[in-house]
Design an enzyme around this catalytic site. Sequence first.
Site, mmCIF file in Angstrom:
data_model
loop_
_atom_site.group_PDB
_atom_site.id
_atom_site.type_symbol
_atom_site.label_atom_id
_atom_site.label_comp_id
_atom_site.label_asym_id
_atom_site.label_seq_id
_atom_site.Cartn_x
_atom_site.Cartn_y
_atom_site.Cartn_z
ATOM 1 N N ARG A 167 84.424 36.093 -16.764
ATOM 2 C CA ARG A 167 85.142 36.521 -15.554
ATOM 3 C C ARG A 167 86.650 36.632 -15.814
ATOM 4 O O ARG A 167 87.466 36.280 -14.967
ATOM 5 C CB ARG A 167 84.884 35.562 -14.387
ATOM 6 C CG ARG A 167 83.434 35.435 -14.007
ATOM 7 C CD ARG A 167 82.831 36.757 -13.512
ATOM 8 N NE ARG A 167 81.437 36.568 -13.178
ATOM 9 C CZ ARG A 167 80.431 36.685 -14.049
ATOM 10 N NH1 ARG A 167 80.681 37.020 -15.306
ATOM 11 N NH2 ARG A 167 79.183 36.499 -13.677
ATOM 12 N N SER A 241 80.069 36.284 -4.997
ATOM 13 C CA SER A 241 80.335 34.929 -5.492
ATOM 14 C C SER A 241 81.823 34.627 -5.392
ATOM 15 O O SER A 241 82.641 35.335 -5.982
ATOM 16 C CB SER A 241 79.877 34.798 -6.945
ATOM 17 O OG SER A 241 78.489 34.996 -7.049
ATOM 18 N N GLU A 337 86.927 33.321 -7.850
ATOM 19 C CA GLU A 337 86.835 34.627 -8.508
ATOM 20 C C GLU A 337 87.832 35.648 -7.956
ATOM 21 O O GLU A 337 88.468 36.351 -8.730
ATOM 22 C CB GLU A 337 85.406 35.171 -8.404
ATOM 23 C CG GLU A 337 84.415 34.421 -9.278
ATOM 24 C CD GLU A 337 83.184 35.244 -9.607
ATOM 25 O OE1 GLU A 337 83.245 36.482 -9.461
ATOM 26 O OE2 GLU A 337 82.167 34.664 -10.006
#
Length: 348
Positions: A167, A241, A337
């Site tokens: 990520r 998410s 995120e």
Amino acid sequence: MSSLVIHDTVCLQQHNTLAVPASSRWFARVDSEQQLKDALDFRQQQQCELLILGGGSNVVLDDHFPGLCLQINLRGIRLEKETHQQIFLSVAAGENWHETVMYCVNHNYYGLENLALIPGSVGAAPIQNIGAYGVELEQCFSYLEAIDIGTGNILQLDKKSCEFAYRDSIFKHRLQDKVVITRVVLSLSKSPLWFLEYPVLKKQLQAYKLSQLTASIVVGAVIAIRQSKLPDPGVIPNVGSFFKNPIVGDKTYQSLKQQYSGLVAYPQGNKTYKLAAGWLLENAGWRGRVVNGIAMHEKQALVLTNPKRVSAVQLLEFVNSVKQDIYSKYQVELDIEPRIFGQSQQEK
């Protein structure tokens, strides 16, 4: 001069999938690279901050952004190069990611199946190095082109130059706010290339023999899994998410495993483990919890939802309480995120 239109004081609530009430001093929708260059010239003249939006699915916006917000709407998919085994597909940054996955499925280009139904644009995908069910973008990535915000020069970055990690990428670090991605070239296979070891996907496909699988079947399984657990942002505001799966060392993992026999974790090599943040949250009692109009989704604790469309300040107060609680229980830090824009960034 292109036909670029720059608007004054625009509401951004409809331009972010968390539906956070926010506005921008200036706003422009960019449909061509010339319009993008003109917009960057305007930004230079105004000496203002720049906010780049694609699908708005990975941002938390503060109440008011004092600069220029650009929505990247560059379009186009074309075959760039073909070899005996591979397809190199050039995709403009404004294309919808899921629609691009389905384009590849329909043309028998393999590799992206596990990444179906991830919200957002193609241009945002490398920034986050998006991933799902054991596959990350970097596995199907060749290179990208971007415009240097300061000089207007066109840059080309290959996989190594993008410095992909979990990520993460160079666009969150040294090149953050320095470039605008304009197109991404994907490296895809002409023959089936399945990644089916992720437990929930393996279970979803257990009725099929390997020889029976097609891209449509695999994508259908991925979509079914996501739809069963993840809310549609168009119905319940969210960014998918919200928290990253934390990666910890062997000592921390072994300690947690002794305390929690049901701990979900995946070996990453070098004696590190990726912990399932969703399990940590659910085990701590956060799944389905609602506080001041903000909720952790009832089917997936990893997904923060904003059904009451509250402000970034309220939302980030909630996020901080979640992070503090998880740390107090497990001594594990949770990172988020989405990127935070504005004064509330200090709350991250």
